[in-house]
Design a protein around this motif. Structure first.
Motif, PDB file in Angstrom:
ATOM      1  N   VAL A 134       0.850  -1.189   0.000  1.00  0.00           N
ATOM      2  CA  VAL A 134       0.000   0.000   0.000  1.00  0.00           C
ATOM      3  C   VAL A 134       0.887   1.241   0.000  1.00  0.00           C
ATOM      4  O   VAL A 134       1.852   1.329   0.750  1.00  0.00           O
ATOM      5  N   VAL A 135       0.527   2.211  -0.860  1.00  0.00           N
ATOM      6  CA  VAL A 135       1.283   3.461  -0.901  1.00  0.00           C
ATOM      7  C   VAL A 135       1.054   4.227   0.396  1.00  0.00           C
ATOM      8  O   VAL A 135      -0.085   4.456   0.803  1.00  0.00           O
ATOM      9  N   ASN A 136       2.131   4.587   1.056  1.00  0.00           N
ATOM     10  CA  ASN A 136       2.055   5.355   2.291  1.00  0.00           C
ATOM     11  C   ASN A 136       2.088   6.841   1.931  1.00  0.00           C
ATOM     12  O   ASN A 136       3.086   7.323   1.403  1.00  0.00           O
ATOM     13  N   PRO A 137       1.025   7.593   2.203  1.00  0.00           N
ATOM     14  CA  PRO A 137       0.979   9.005   1.801  1.00  0.00           C
ATOM     15  C   PRO A 137       1.933   9.891   2.605  1.00  0.00           C
ATOM     16  O   PRO A 137       2.166  11.027   2.225  1.00  0.00           O
ATOM     17  N   ASN A 138       2.472   9.370   3.684  1.00  0.00           N
ATOM     18  CA  ASN A 138       3.372  10.154   4.528  1.00  0.00           C
ATOM     19  C   ASN A 138       4.841   9.827   4.303  1.00  0.00           C
ATOM     20  O   ASN A 138       5.689  10.288   5.058  1.00  0.00           O
ATOM     21  N   LEU A 139       5.139   9.044   3.269  1.00  0.00           N
ATOM     22  CA  LEU A 139       6.506   8.595   3.060  1.00  0.00           C
ATOM     23  C   LEU A 139       6.842   8.593   1.580  1.00  0.00           C
ATOM     24  O   LEU A 139       6.082   8.088   0.759  1.00  0.00           O
ATOM     25  N   LEU A 140       7.984   9.178   1.229  1.00  0.00           N
ATOM     26  CA  LEU A 140       8.465   9.214  -0.152  1.00  0.00           C
ATOM     27  C   LEU A 140       9.900   8.717  -0.194  1.00  0.00           C
ATOM     28  O   LEU A 140      10.655   8.879   0.770  1.00  0.00           O
ATOM     29  N   ASP A 141      10.277   8.109  -1.310  1.00  0.00           N
ATOM     30  CA  ASP A 141      11.677   7.758  -1.526  1.00  0.00           C
ATOM     31  C   ASP A 141      12.342   8.882  -2.300  1.00  0.00           C
ATOM     32  O   ASP A 141      11.829   9.340  -3.324  1.00  0.00           O
ATOM     33  N   LEU A 142      13.478   9.325  -1.818  1.00  0.00           N
ATOM     34  CA  LEU A 142      14.244  10.398  -2.444  1.00  0.00           C
ATOM     35  C   LEU A 142      15.477   9.794  -3.105  1.00  0.00           C
ATOM     36  O   LEU A 142      16.184   8.995  -2.492  1.00  0.00           O
ATOM     37  N   HIS A 143      15.725  10.169  -4.337  1.00  0.00           N
ATOM     38  CA  HIS A 143      16.898   9.701  -5.079  1.00  0.00           C
ATOM     39  C   HIS A 143      17.694  10.932  -5.490  1.00  0.00           C
ATOM     40  O   HIS A 143      17.190  11.783  -6.211  1.00  0.00           O
ATOM     41  N   VAL A 144      18.937  11.034  -5.015  1.00  0.00           N
ATOM     42  CA  VAL A 144      19.802  12.160  -5.347  1.00  0.00           C
ATOM     43  C   VAL A 144      20.933  11.627  -6.226  1.00  0.00           C
ATOM     44  O   VAL A 144      21.561  10.610  -5.907  1.00  0.00           O
ATOM     45  N   PHE A 145      21.185  12.317  -7.329  1.00  0.00           N
ATOM     46  CA  PHE A 145      22.218  11.922  -8.282  1.00  0.00           C
ATOM     47  C   PHE A 145      23.207  13.076  -8.433  1.00  0.00           C
ATOM     48  O   PHE A 145      22.800  14.227  -8.552  1.00  0.00           O
ATOM     49  N   VAL A 146      24.498  12.748  -8.442  1.00  0.00           N
ATOM     50  CA  VAL A 146      25.527  13.767  -8.630  1.00  0.00           C
ATOM     51  C   VAL A 146      26.337  13.402  -9.870  1.00  0.00           C
ATOM     52  O   VAL A 146      26.809  12.272 -10.008  1.00  0.00           O
ATOM     53  N   TYR A 147      26.448  14.372 -10.759  1.00  0.00           N
ATOM     54  CA  TYR A 147      27.177  14.205 -12.013  1.00  0.00           C
ATOM     55  C   TYR A 147      28.366  15.162 -12.015  1.00  0.00           C
ATOM     56  O   TYR A 147      28.291  16.241 -11.437  1.00  0.00           O
ATOM     57  N   ILE A 148      29.435  14.766 -12.683  1.00  0.00           N
ATOM     58  CA  ILE A 148      30.470  15.741 -12.998  1.00  0.00           C
ATOM     59  C   ILE A 148      29.921  16.528 -14.167  1.00  0.00           C
ATOM     60  O   ILE A 148      29.367  15.954 -15.105  1.00  0.00           O
ATOM     61  N   GLY A 150      28.773  18.106 -17.357  1.00  0.00           N
ATOM     62  CA  GLY A 150      28.990  17.737 -18.745  1.00  0.00           C
ATOM     63  C   GLY A 150      28.900  16.246 -19.011  1.00  0.00           C
ATOM     64  O   GLY A 150      29.000  15.817 -20.152  1.00  0.00           O
ATOM     65  N   THR A 151      28.723  15.425 -17.965  1.00  0.00           N
ATOM     66  CA  THR A 151      28.609  13.978 -18.168  1.00  0.00           C
ATOM     67  C   THR A 151      27.143  13.561 -18.044  1.00  0.00           C
ATOM     68  O   THR A 151      26.336  14.265 -17.451  1.00  0.00           O
ATOM     69  N   THR A 152      26.833  12.408 -18.611  1.00  0.00           N
ATOM     70  CA  THR A 152      25.448  11.926 -18.572  1.00  0.00           C
ATOM     71  C   THR A 152      25.234  10.840 -17.524  1.00  0.00           C
ATOM     72  O   THR A 152      24.095  10.556 -17.167  1.00  0.00           O
ATOM     73  N   GLU A 153      26.285  10.221 -17.056  1.00  0.00           N
ATOM     74  CA  GLU A 153      26.182   9.176 -16.035  1.00  0.00           C
ATOM     75  C   GLU A 153      26.541   9.758 -14.672  1.00  0.00           C
ATOM     76  O   GLU A 153      27.555  10.442 -14.536  1.00  0.00           O
ATOM     77  N   PRO A 154      25.745   9.473 -13.643  1.00  0.00           N
ATOM     78  CA  PRO A 154      26.085  10.009 -12.321  1.00  0.00           C
ATOM     79  C   PRO A 154      27.345   9.349 -11.766  1.00  0.00           C
ATOM     80  O   PRO A 154      27.590   8.164 -11.992  1.00  0.00           O
ATOM     81  N   ILE A 155      28.126  10.142 -11.064  1.00  0.00           N
ATOM     82  CA  ILE A 155      29.323   9.606 -10.417  1.00  0.00           C
ATOM     83  C   ILE A 155      28.921   8.895  -9.122  1.00  0.00           C
ATOM     84  O   ILE A 155      29.569   7.961  -8.685  1.00  0.00           O
ATOM     85  N   THR A 156      27.812   9.341  -8.517  1.00  0.00           N
ATOM     86  CA  THR A 156      27.292   8.693  -7.315  1.00  0.00           C
ATOM     87  C   THR A 156      25.797   8.977  -7.196  1.00  0.00           C
ATOM     88  O   THR A 156      25.288   9.901  -7.814  1.00  0.00           O
ATOM     89  N   SER A 157      25.128   8.165  -6.424  1.00  0.00           N
ATOM     90  CA  SER A 157      23.715   8.396  -6.147  1.00  0.00           C
ATOM     91  C   SER A 157      23.441   7.986  -4.709  1.00  0.00           C
ATOM     92  O   SER A 157      24.186   7.199  -4.119  1.00  0.00           O
ATOM     93  N   LEU A 158      22.383   8.537  -4.171  1.00  0.00           N
ATOM     94  CA  LEU A 158      22.030   8.276  -2.787  1.00  0.00           C
ATOM     95  C   LEU A 158      20.518   8.168  -2.690  1.00  0.00           C
ATOM     96  O   LEU A 158      19.802   8.969  -3.273  1.00  0.00           O
ATOM     97  N   LYS A 159      20.052   7.166  -1.994  1.00  0.00           N
ATOM     98  CA  LYS A 159      18.616   6.982  -1.802  1.00  0.00           C
ATOM     99  C   LYS A 159      18.300   7.187  -0.329  1.00  0.00           C
ATOM    100  O   LYS A 159      18.993   6.688   0.543  1.00  0.00           O
ATOM    101  N   GLY A 160      17.232   7.942  -0.092  1.00  0.00           N
ATOM    102  CA  GLY A 160      16.784   8.177   1.273  1.00  0.00           C
ATOM    103  C   GLY A 160      15.275   8.224   1.316  1.00  0.00           C
ATOM    104  O   GLY A 160      14.612   8.071   0.293  1.00  0.00           O
ATOM    105  N   SER A 161      14.735   8.440   2.462  1.00  0.00           N
ATOM    106  CA  SER A 161      13.283   8.549   2.626  1.00  0.00           C
ATOM    107  C   SER A 161      12.946   9.899   3.223  1.00  0.00           C
ATOM    108  O   SER A 161      13.700  10.451   4.021  1.00  0.00           O
ATOM    109  N   ILE A 162      11.790  10.406   2.809  1.00  0.00           N
ATOM    110  CA  ILE A 162      11.292  11.681   3.321  1.00  0.00           C
ATOM    111  C   ILE A 162       9.927  11.410   3.930  1.00  0.00           C
ATOM    112  O   ILE A 162       9.115  10.689   3.356  1.00  0.00           O
TER     113      ILE A 162
END
Length: 175
Positions: A134-148, A150-162
């Motif tokens: 069941v979708v929890n209306p009080n919780l979201l998954d956050l995905h943060v991507f960091v690129y150098i 000019g590049t198209t592929e992220p150098i790192t990513s981080l997943k968290g919850s909000i």
């Protein structure tokens, strides 16, 4: 009577120079590989630092921002509702960069951050969180991507919850 002179012959000198050259070239190769690995490690460290800062900033803003701000929980929830559910999980939407008009902190994290003359792009996306199907209306998954930059592929990513939940209840007293 001729006296013998001590010293090295031309062949001995050439052989020693050749051996010294081979050793020097291999050492230079090792040093250049070490330098490249050190540069990559530095970039990854800075990217992880930016991803953690972005995640912390978004989590804090989700609780404190007013409903018309980009990181308010209601705004993030609207973005998350656009995510597609496929094969038992949400497909992460294309990461975006937020508009940081008035906030200096937001701008320092998301608007072309540069550390040690290395320019980065920090982007994020959000998806709903399902708990027990069941979708929890009080919780979201956050995905943060960091690129150098000019590049198209992220150098790192981080997943968290909000969450929009706060600790509103006082703790029980002990006797």
């Amino acid at each position: 009577m001729q006296r013998e002179q001590g010293g090295f012959s031309l062949i001995e000198v050439l052989v020693s120079i050749t051996i010294l050259s081979i050793i020097s070239v291999s050492l230079i190769s090792i040093f250049s590989q070490s330098l490249a690995a050190s540069r990559d490690s530095t970039e990854l460290t800075f990217a992880n630092y930016l991803a953690k800062n972005a995640t912390s900033y978004i989590k804090r803003e989700a609780l404190e921002a007013t409903s018309d701000e980009p990181f308010a929980f209601s705004s993030l929830s609207t973005q998350a509702d656009k995510a597609t559910y496929l094969n038992g999980k949400y497909v992460i939407p294309e990461p975006t960069s937020p508009s940081c008009e008035l906030s200096a902190i937001c701008s320092s994290i998301f608007t072309n951050p540069e550390i040690n003359n290395i320019a980065f792009d920090v982007k994020y996306s959000v998806t709903p969180r399902k708990l027990e199907g069941v979708v929890n209306p009080n919780l979201l998954d956050l995905h943060v991507f960091v690129y150098i930059e000019g590049t198209t592929e992220p150098i790192t990513s981080l997943k968290g919850s909000i969450t929009n939940a706060t600790l509103n209840q006082s703790f029980p007293t002990t006797k």
